[in-house]
Design a protein around this motif. Structure first.
Motif, PDB file in Angstrom:
ATOM      1  N   ALA A  67      32.338  32.935  28.325  1.00 21.35           N
ATOM      2  CA  ALA A  67      32.471  33.761  29.523  1.00 21.35           C
ATOM      3  C   ALA A  67      33.798  33.541  30.248  1.00 21.35           C
ATOM      4  N   VAL A  68      34.552  32.530  29.840  1.00 19.08           N
ATOM      5  CA  VAL A  68      35.854  32.260  30.471  1.00 19.08           C
ATOM      6  C   VAL A  68      36.872  33.252  29.925  1.00 19.08           C
ATOM      7  N   HIS A  69      37.615  33.861  30.818  1.00 22.55           N
ATOM      8  CA  HIS A  69      38.659  34.787  30.398  1.00 22.55           C
ATOM      9  C   HIS A  69      39.948  34.378  31.084  1.00 22.55           C
ATOM     10  N   GLU A  70      41.016  34.261  30.325  1.00 21.16           N
ATOM     11  CA  GLU A  70      42.331  33.851  30.814  1.00 21.16           C
ATOM     12  C   GLU A  70      42.265  32.532  31.588  1.00 21.16           C
TER      13      GLU A  70
ATOM     14  N   PRO B 155      32.097  36.620  44.754  1.00 23.63           N
ATOM     15  CA  PRO B 155      31.753  37.980  45.164  1.00 23.63           C
ATOM     16  C   PRO B 155      32.984  38.662  45.743  1.00 23.63           C
ATOM     17  N   GLY B 156      33.082  39.933  45.536  1.00 20.16           N
ATOM     18  CA  GLY B 156      34.210  40.685  46.061  1.00 20.16           C
ATOM     19  C   GLY B 156      33.853  42.155  46.176  1.00 20.16           C
ATOM     20  N   ARG B 157      34.860  42.969  46.325  1.00 23.95           N
ATOM     21  CA  ARG B 157      34.668  44.421  46.434  1.00 23.95           C
ATOM     22  C   ARG B 157      35.738  45.125  45.616  1.00 23.95           C
ATOM     23  N   THR B 158      35.358  46.256  45.078  1.00 21.99           N
ATOM     24  CA  THR B 158      36.333  47.037  44.329  1.00 21.99           C
ATOM     25  C   THR B 158      37.300  47.686  45.311  1.00 21.99           C
ATOM     26  N   ARG B 159      38.501  47.941  44.803  1.00 21.26           N
ATOM     27  CA  ARG B 159      39.471  48.688  45.615  1.00 21.26           C
ATOM     28  C   ARG B 159      39.046  50.148  45.626  1.00 21.26           C
ATOM     29  N   GLY B 160      39.282  50.807  46.660  1.00 22.78           N
ATOM     30  CA  GLY B 160      38.917  52.224  46.743  1.00 22.78           C
ATOM     31  C   GLY B 160      37.521  52.410  47.313  1.00 22.78           C
ATOM     32  N   THR B 161      36.500  52.209  46.494  1.00 26.77           N
ATOM     33  CA  THR B 161      35.131  52.469  46.953  1.00 26.77           C
ATOM     34  C   THR B 161      34.510  51.284  47.692  1.00 26.77           C
ATOM     35  N   SER B 162      35.100  50.115  47.575  1.00 35.12           N
ATOM     36  CA  SER B 162      34.580  48.887  48.199  1.00 35.12           C
ATOM     37  C   SER B 162      33.176  48.540  47.739  1.00 35.12           C
ATOM     38  N   SER B 163      32.859  48.896  46.496  1.00 34.75           N
ATOM     39  CA  SER B 163      31.551  48.533  45.947  1.00 34.75           C
ATOM     40  C   SER B 163      31.472  47.029  45.759  1.00 34.75           C
ATOM     41  N   PRO B 164      30.336  46.409  46.100  1.00 35.49           N
ATOM     42  CA  PRO B 164      30.192  44.973  45.894  1.00 35.49           C
ATOM     43  C   PRO B 164      30.176  44.639  44.401  1.00 35.49           C
ATOM     44  N   VAL B 165      30.962  43.623  44.020  1.00 36.55           N
ATOM     45  CA  VAL B 165      31.057  43.191  42.631  1.00 36.55           C
ATOM     46  C   VAL B 165      31.211  41.674  42.582  1.00 36.55           C
ATOM     47  N   VAL B 166      31.164  41.142  41.376  1.00 37.08           N
ATOM     48  CA  VAL B 166      31.504  39.749  41.108  1.00 37.08           C
ATOM     49  C   VAL B 166      32.749  39.787  40.237  1.00 37.08           C
ATOM     50  N   LEU B 167      33.750  38.945  40.581  1.00 35.61           N
ATOM     51  CA  LEU B 167      34.976  38.962  39.798  1.00 35.61           C
ATOM     52  C   LEU B 167      35.564  37.563  39.706  1.00 35.61           C
ATOM     53  N   ASP B 168      36.536  37.433  38.819  1.00 30.44           N
ATOM     54  CA  ASP B 168      37.134  36.116  38.598  1.00 30.44           C
ATOM     55  C   ASP B 168      38.436  35.916  39.366  1.00 30.44           C
ATOM     56  N   ASP B 169      39.009  36.986  39.882  1.00 30.31           N
ATOM     57  CA  ASP B 169      40.240  36.882  40.664  1.00 30.31           C
ATOM     58  C   ASP B 169      40.313  38.122  41.547  1.00 30.31           C
ATOM     59  N   PRO B 170      40.412  37.942  42.876  1.00 29.81           N
ATOM     60  CA  PRO B 170      40.399  39.119  43.747  1.00 29.81           C
ATOM     61  C   PRO B 170      41.637  40.001  43.619  1.00 29.81           C
ATOM     62  N   ASP B 171      42.765  39.415  43.219  1.00 33.96           N
ATOM     63  CA  ASP B 171      43.993  40.207  43.123  1.00 33.96           C
ATOM     64  C   ASP B 171      44.208  40.837  41.754  1.00 33.96           C
ATOM     65  N   ARG B 172      43.787  40.134  40.704  1.00 36.46           N
ATOM     66  CA  ARG B 172      43.992  40.625  39.338  1.00 36.46           C
ATOM     67  C   ARG B 172      42.773  40.272  38.483  1.00 36.46           C
TER      68      ARG B 172
ATOM     69  N   TYR C 149      24.484  35.137  43.799  1.00 32.34           N
ATOM     70  CA  TYR C 149      23.861  34.259  42.801  1.00 32.34           C
ATOM     71  C   TYR C 149      24.671  34.257  41.502  1.00 32.34           C
ATOM     72  N   ILE C 150      25.048  35.420  41.023  1.00 30.65           N
ATOM     73  CA  ILE C 150      25.824  35.499  39.781  1.00 30.65           C
ATOM     74  C   ILE C 150      27.134  34.729  39.926  1.00 30.65           C
ATOM     75  N   SER C 151      27.785  34.864  41.067  1.00 31.86           N
ATOM     76  CA  SER C 151      29.063  34.170  41.244  1.00 31.86           C
ATOM     77  C   SER C 151      28.868  32.653  41.266  1.00 31.86           C
ATOM     78  N   LEU C 152      27.755  32.174  41.813  1.00 31.92           N
ATOM     79  CA  LEU C 152      27.474  30.728  41.791  1.00 31.92           C
ATOM     80  C   LEU C 152      27.285  30.205  40.371  1.00 31.92           C
ATOM     81  N   MET C 153      26.746  31.027  39.509  1.00 33.88           N
ATOM     82  CA  MET C 153      26.406  30.592  38.162  1.00 33.88           C
ATOM     83  C   MET C 153      27.463  30.994  37.133  1.00 33.88           C
ATOM     84  N   GLY C 154      28.702  30.990  37.520  1.00 31.23           N
ATOM     85  CA  GLY C 154      29.790  31.307  36.601  1.00 31.23           C
ATOM     86  C   GLY C 154      29.997  30.209  35.571  1.00 31.23           C
ATOM     87  N   PRO C 155      30.997  30.348  34.729  1.00 28.03           N
ATOM     88  CA  PRO C 155      31.246  29.399  33.649  1.00 28.03           C
ATOM     89  C   PRO C 155      31.423  27.945  34.100  1.00 28.03           C
TER      90      PRO C 155
END
Length: 144
Positions: free
Chosen positions: A27-30, A37-54, A72-78
């Motif tokens: 599950a590790v990438h780069e 937890p974060g939000r998408t640009r544009g629609t601001s939909s709630p998401v889980v991501l590995d880097d807020p800028d890229r 919860y998903i973000s707590l249980m990352g790699p």
């Protein structure tokens, strides 16, 4: 769960640790092993991501309590998976060490050995390992 009951506790713990570690590593990438937890640009939909800028990992969920699921998903990352796997592997090692010590202490009393080893086996780790293995065997395989 009956399949894991046929295994010795250290085998259950080792199998779960290996499964969790390989899954976490996959599950590790780069090199990013934490999610947030974060939000998408544009629609601001709630998401889980590995880097807020890229972001290279972006997980979008649809649930009644979306924010809680994403947290919860973000707590249980790699990174958490790797730490959890290390805990299970350590519990397996301690179980084997306890079995050897019990054999030295009670060479002729199998019941005393078995009781002592069971009392000194991390039952929480064993329950978690059995749950992981049960979950892995009852869900559809992820596409590769």
């Amino acid at each position: 769960m009956s399949g894991t009951r046929a295994l010795m506790p250290d085998q259950v713990l080792d199998q779960a640790a290996e499964l969790l570690l390989s899954t976490a590593d996959d599950a590790v990438h780069e090199g990013r092993d934490t999610w947030l937890p974060g939000r998408t640009r544009g629609t601001s939909s709630p998401v889980v991501l590995d880097d807020p800028d890229r972001p290279t990992v972006l997980i979008e969920t649809w649930a009644d309590r979306l924010e809680s699921v994403n947290s919860y998903i973000s707590l249980m990352g790699p990174a958490a998976g790797r730490a959890f796997a290390a805990w299970l592997a350590d519990a397996a090692h301690r179980h084997r060490s306890n079995a050897e010590a019990a054999h030295s202490t009670w060479p002729r009393d199998a019941q005393a050995r078995m009781n002592w080893v069971e009392q000194n086996t991390d039952q929480h780790a064993l329950a978690a390992a059995r749950t992981l293995l049960l979950t892995a065997t009852t869900r559809p395989a992820a596409p590769r």
